[in-house]
Each structure stands twice: as structure tokens, then as C-alpha cells.
Design an enzyme around this catalytic site. Structure first.
Site, PDB file in Angstrom:
ATOM      1  N   ARG A   9       6.349   8.704  -6.136  1.00 54.47           N
ATOM      2  CA  ARG A   9       5.801   7.421  -5.850  1.00 54.47           C
ATOM      3  C   ARG A   9       6.717   6.530  -6.454  1.00 54.47           C
ATOM      4  O   ARG A   9       8.117   6.627  -6.874  1.00 54.47           O
ATOM      5  CB  ARG A   9       4.369   7.333  -6.669  1.00 54.47           C
ATOM      6  N   SER A  27       0.866  -1.075   0.096  1.00 52.35           N
ATOM      7  CA  SER A  27      -0.088   0.081   0.155  1.00 52.35           C
ATOM      8  C   SER A  27       0.744   1.277   0.010  1.00 52.35           C
ATOM      9  O   SER A  27       1.512   1.714  -1.106  1.00 52.35           O
ATOM     10  CB  SER A  27      -0.934  -0.355   1.172  1.00 52.35           C
ATOM     11  N   ASP A  50       0.253  -4.154  -3.953  1.00 53.91           N
ATOM     12  CA  ASP A  50      -0.961  -3.286  -4.335  1.00 53.91           C
ATOM     13  C   ASP A  50      -0.673  -1.798  -4.037  1.00 53.91           C
ATOM     14  O   ASP A  50      -1.340  -1.455  -2.869  1.00 53.91           O
ATOM     15  CB  ASP A  50      -2.334  -3.650  -3.495  1.00 53.91           C
ATOM     16  N   HIS A 101      -7.656  -5.468  -1.006  1.00 56.45           N
ATOM     17  CA  HIS A 101      -6.250  -4.758  -0.928  1.00 56.45           C
ATOM     18  C   HIS A 101      -5.455  -5.755  -0.157  1.00 56.45           C
ATOM     19  O   HIS A 101      -4.407  -5.743  -0.605  1.00 56.45           O
ATOM     20  CB  HIS A 101      -6.511  -3.420  -0.138  1.00 56.45           C
TER      21      HIS A 101
END
Length: 528
Positions: A264, A222, A250, A330
């Protein structure tokens, strides 16, 4: 990006209030929640927090009214500088201080899996006095939003990794203060601070133990996936090479879908980057993962959006928030990878342009690769990689391709095929027979070949038999739609050369025909 309407924010706040209501343990209504993994305490109800925080971010971006200090950058002696300008302008604000982050590094080894050593990059003695194994692989795992190192998936990961690689140094990162709910935007900004702290630890490990960056594997779930992306950029700033591997479980989507690559995780962050997408989509639909390819290989189990055994969509998103299970999809990414590390069952994926083409059997001859985060084969694959799983229990599935060629003498028919798979009792523990409907509502025309993909808990040689029957589709005038003339029917286990094939069969409506016998070979045309 535009601001969310106030009515949406109001609805979110109402949902947050509703989500705090406990569901009675005596509730006997039918629910899919029994098949969902129980979320950790820190992971409850994070979606409303994310939606509200994203709305605050978009408002600040649109109005240029930023909270807190208006400083454009800040520097720290051990960690370098942080900016909210240039390539980092997407953050809009600066991370909290290292002291407030209070990030911890817990070192586990195969012989010490319950009592970790605490590593401190500001105190090299903590590393020298620890049980760190010089010259062995370093695996660093990072949690996500609203989580901590106490999360149950951390333990599952630790057991799996050290079970397969007992000499490895397993380091669990706890940046709970920086990732704390409800402030998702702040946590997103803090990924760069956590990433810098990991980079500094690696720099000290390099100095004290001689650890090579090529022996380092960063794994982030995450928001943790974007933390390890920030680690990669800080390593360059500290004069070190990029790490050997990064695995993104994920990677978080909210905010990061529109961020600059420096903010990111990105394919350039390691020598080999692999991504497992289990909830890719949009946060407004309850999706927590990013819907873009970020690695050298991007795996999309079950299409990468909604997982079997989990609910999905707008209605189920509201339902899930109330029942404290909104992270099921998730959380499947770390669950699949943990199982794959130790399982003898291959999580085999196939490169394909789309999931729709994959499940129709069009890509079964494409390049296939196992979802293996420690694979020695680092060949990049540009296309998405798809595979299917079971809903619960052991997730791994054996994938079969069914190819049916209709006889040129057959009349046009419309219907489906129903396959029954009976495993050998000796092959599987608690083996059960399963029935699967394939080629649903298909128009079968003379000479055409139709393909479909199905999954099984047993490999083809482990099946005692497979039977197939024709199910006609008609409302009133069914008199002529009584059978289907088949030139050939072939069942192949993907990723292997094992195939069973029968030719010249007449499939009568609702009559089962055996196509595979107990030796895993063709046994054609025997009516049961």
C-alpha cells in the site's frame, strides 16, 4: 481477519439488487441527494461490490483455498517480478497480465487539453513524437476502483493543474480493465501491476527526455493511491530514485488497512507524501477510505470521515446505495484539492490530537498549514491536520475562533450563543447572511472562558457586521436565566492577526448585540 457471516453477504446481495432500481425523476420527497455530486457512470454502486469481494478474500484467507493459479510468482521482461509470498503475501494472488491490464497513458498539455498524446513505454518513439515538455514538471494522476480516465474529476483536476502550472506535463493513467468492478479484491491486487507500468513509463521518460524523479508528482485517488505506492517500490527496483511528491486522495481502506506497507501507500514512497482523508473508516459502515496516517502530512477535512452535504452512517449507507450516491464522501477529496489549486481562499488546517479538540477551539494556536499539494514547505507534521468546509458551492471556508469569558460577577447560566454573520455586498458574489449556533447547551460559570470554532464564506474584514445573542436553556423555571454577563468576547480569524473584541457586555436572552461593525473592527454593545 474473520469471515463475514452469510446473512451479511445475503443482505449485501439484496442491496445490490435494490441499488439497480432507478429512482423516479419526479420524486418530490425531501432528500439530501440534491447536494451530492453526481457520481460518474463507472462509480455507481461500488460499495456492495467491495463488501462482497472483501468477504470472498476473507474466506480465501481463512480456508487457504485460493482462486486461479497457485504459482507463487511471475516475471515479465519490462516490468520485473510479482509475488504473493513474503511481504506481498497479503495479496493472496497474482495480478493479471500486462496485456489484460491494457493500461493507457494520456498526455495533456496546457495548449492541448482535449486531444491527448498516447504514451507507450514499449515504444519510445511515442514519447519523442508527443508534445511532452522536457525539463518541466510531470504530474501523473491515477483513478481508483470501477473508474477510468473518463471520470469527470480527472477533467476538473486537469483544468486546475494546467491552469496553475501551464508548462506542466499532465498524464492521466487509465487502468480501467485492471480496476474494473465488481472484483475489488482483484483490482486491489492489480494495483502493483499498474504501479509497475507507471514506473516503467517513468524509466523510459528518464532515458528519452532526461526527466528527473524529483520533478515527478504522483497523485492517486482511492485504489489509485496504492497504485502510486507500488510505483515507488518498482522505481527502486528499476534503479531510479523515489519521486519528489505523492498525494493520496482518500486512499482506499478495504483490505489495505491490514496490508503490509509494501502492498500500500506509505510515507517512505516519496520525498514528500501528503494525504487527504475524506471518508476514513470501515467499509461495513460505508466508508471507502483508510483510517490511518500514511504521509508526512495527513489532512482530515471535517474530521476526515463524513463531509457536509453528504450522508453518513449505516442507515444512510443503504439509502445512498439505492440512490447511486454512495461515493459522495469519498469523492470529496479530489473535489477539495481541485478547488484549492486555483482558489484564493485558503484551505487552512490545524494540527491537533483529535477533531473534537479542534472544533472546540483547543488547537487554534497550533501550527497551521494550507492544504496545498504543491507547497514548497515540506516540513513533516506528526499530528492529524483538521479543517472545516462548506457543504456545497465553494467548499473553502474562513475559520473563526470565538472566545467568551464570563464575568466573575455573573450567576451561573446554561444556554447557547447565536451568531449572525452579514457579509458586505461588495465582498462576495451572491452574499447571504448566515446564522450559526455555537457553545450549544453550555454551562456558563463565573470567570470561565469558553471557546468554539465556526466557519464563514467571508473573511472577517469582508463582514459588514456580526451580532451575537444569548439563547437560554430552560424548561419551566426561566425567570432568573434572562441574561449572560460577559467579561469579554473575542472573534479571531484563524491564520491571521485579525481580531475583534468587546468587553463588559450584558447579553440579554434573544436580544442581538453587535460585536463587529462594517470596518471589520469592534463595535461593542450596540443593541439592535
Amino acid at each position: 481477519m474473520g469471515c463475514l457471516p452469510s446473512v451479511v453477504i445475503g443482505a449485501i446481495l439484496l442491496l445490490m439488487a435494490c441499488a439497480k432500481c432507478e429512482v423516479s425523476s419526479t420524486d418530490t420527497r425531501t432528500s439530501t441527494s440534491a447536494t451530492l455530486p453526481k457520481p460518474d457512470a463507472e462509480q455507481k454502486n461500488i460499495l456492495p461490490d467491495v463488501l462482497v469481494s472483501v468477504a470472498e478474500y476473507e474466506t480465501a484467507q481463512a480456508t487457504k483455498r485460493l482462486p486461479g493459479s497457485l504459482a507463487s510468482s511471475v516475471c515479465y521482461e519490462d516490468l520485473g517480478c510479482f509475488s504473493r509470498m513474503g511481504n506481498f503475501s497479503d495479496y493472496l494472488k497474482l495480478p493479471i497480465t500486462p496485456e489484460k491490464m491494457a493500461t493507457e497513458f494520456h498526455l495533456f498539455t496546457e495548449a492541448h487539453q482535449t486531444q491527448p498524446d498516447f504514451l507507450d513505454y514499449g515504444n519510445p518513439t511515442s514519447i519523442k513524437a508527443s508534445k511532452f515538455r522536457k525539463g518541466e514538471p510531470v504530474i501523473i494522476v491515477v483513478h481508483g476502483f470501477g473508474d477510468s480516465a473518463n471520470a469527470s474529476w480527472y477533467t476538473d483536476f486537469q483544468i486546475a493543474v494546467l491552469g496553475k502550472y501551464p508548462l506542466a506535463n499532465f498524464i492521466a493513467v487509465d487502468w480501467a480493465a485492471g480496476a474494473a468492478a465488481p472484483k475489488y479484491w482483484t483490482a486491489a491486487v492489480n494495483t502493483q501491476m499498474a504501479g509497475a507500468q507507471i514506473a516503467r513509463l517513468l524509466s523510459v521518460l528518464n532515458n528519452v527526455t532526461g526527466t528527473k524523479m524529483s520533478d515527478v508528482h504522483l497523485i492517486g485517488f482511492s485504489l489509485g493511491a496504492h497504485v502510486v505506492g507500488s510505483t515507488a517500490r518498482k522505481l527502486t527496483e528499476f534503479g531510479l530514485q523515489r519521486v519528489g511528491r505523492i498525494t493520496g486522495l482518500d486512499p482506499a481502506g478495504p483490505l489495505f488497512r491490514n496490508f503490509h506497507p509494501w502492498c500500500r501507500l506509505d510515507v517512505e514512497d516519496a520525498d514528500f507524501v501528503q494525504i487527504i482523508h475524506s471518508n476514513a473508516g470501515t467499509s461495513l459502515n460505508g466508508d471507502m477510505g483508510i483510517d490511518m496516517q500514511l504521509g508526512h502530512r495527513d489532512f482530515y477535512p471535517n474530521g476526515g470521515h463524513a463531509q457536509p452535504g453528504c450522508t453518513s452512517g449505516l442507515h444512510s449507507t443503504f439509502h445512498n446505495m439505492v440512490r447511486n450516491a454512495n461515493n459522495c464522501n469519498h469523492n470529496r477529496a479530489p473535489a477539495y484539492v481541485s478547488e484549492a489549486i486555483l482558489s484564493s481562499c485558503p484551505f487552512t488546517g490545524y494540527a491537533c490530537d483529535s477533531y473534537e479538540k479542534f472544533i472546540s477551539g483547543e488547537c487554534s494556536d497550533a501550527k497551521h498549514v494550507k492544504m496545498d499539494i504543491f507547497t514548497k514547505d515540506k516540513t513533516p507534521i506528526a499530528q492529524p491536520i483538521y479543517f472545516q468546509t462548506h457543504a456545497d458551492g465553494s467548499f473553502c471556508a474562513h475559520t473563526f475562533r470565538l472566545s467568551v469569558t464570563i464575568s466573575g460577577k455573573s450567576s451561573p447560566r446554561k444556554g447557547s450563543l447565536k451568531l449572525t454573520l452579514k457579509p458586505k455586498a461588495s465582498a462576495l458574489k451572491n452574499a447571504t447572511t448566515s446564522t450559526i449556533t455555537v457553545l450549544k447547551q453550555t454551562n456558563f460559570k463565573p470567570g470561565q472562558t469558553h471557546q468554539d470554532v465556526l466557519i464563514s464564506r467571508a473573511a472577517l474584514p469582508e463582514l459588514e457586521e456580526i451580532t451575537v445573542e444569548y439563547e437560554r436553556a430552560c424548561l419551566i423555571l426561566c425567570r432568573d436565566n434572562t441574561n449572560l454577563e460577559v467579561a469579554s468576547i473575542k472573534i479571531q480569524e484563524l491564520g491571521s492577526a485579525i481580531t475583534a473584541e468587546c468587553k463588559n457586555l450584558r447579553l440579554a436572552n434573544a436580544v442581538a448585540v453587535k460585536v463587529v461593525s462594517s470596518n471589520g473592527q469592534s463595535s461593542c454593545g450596540q443593541l439592535l
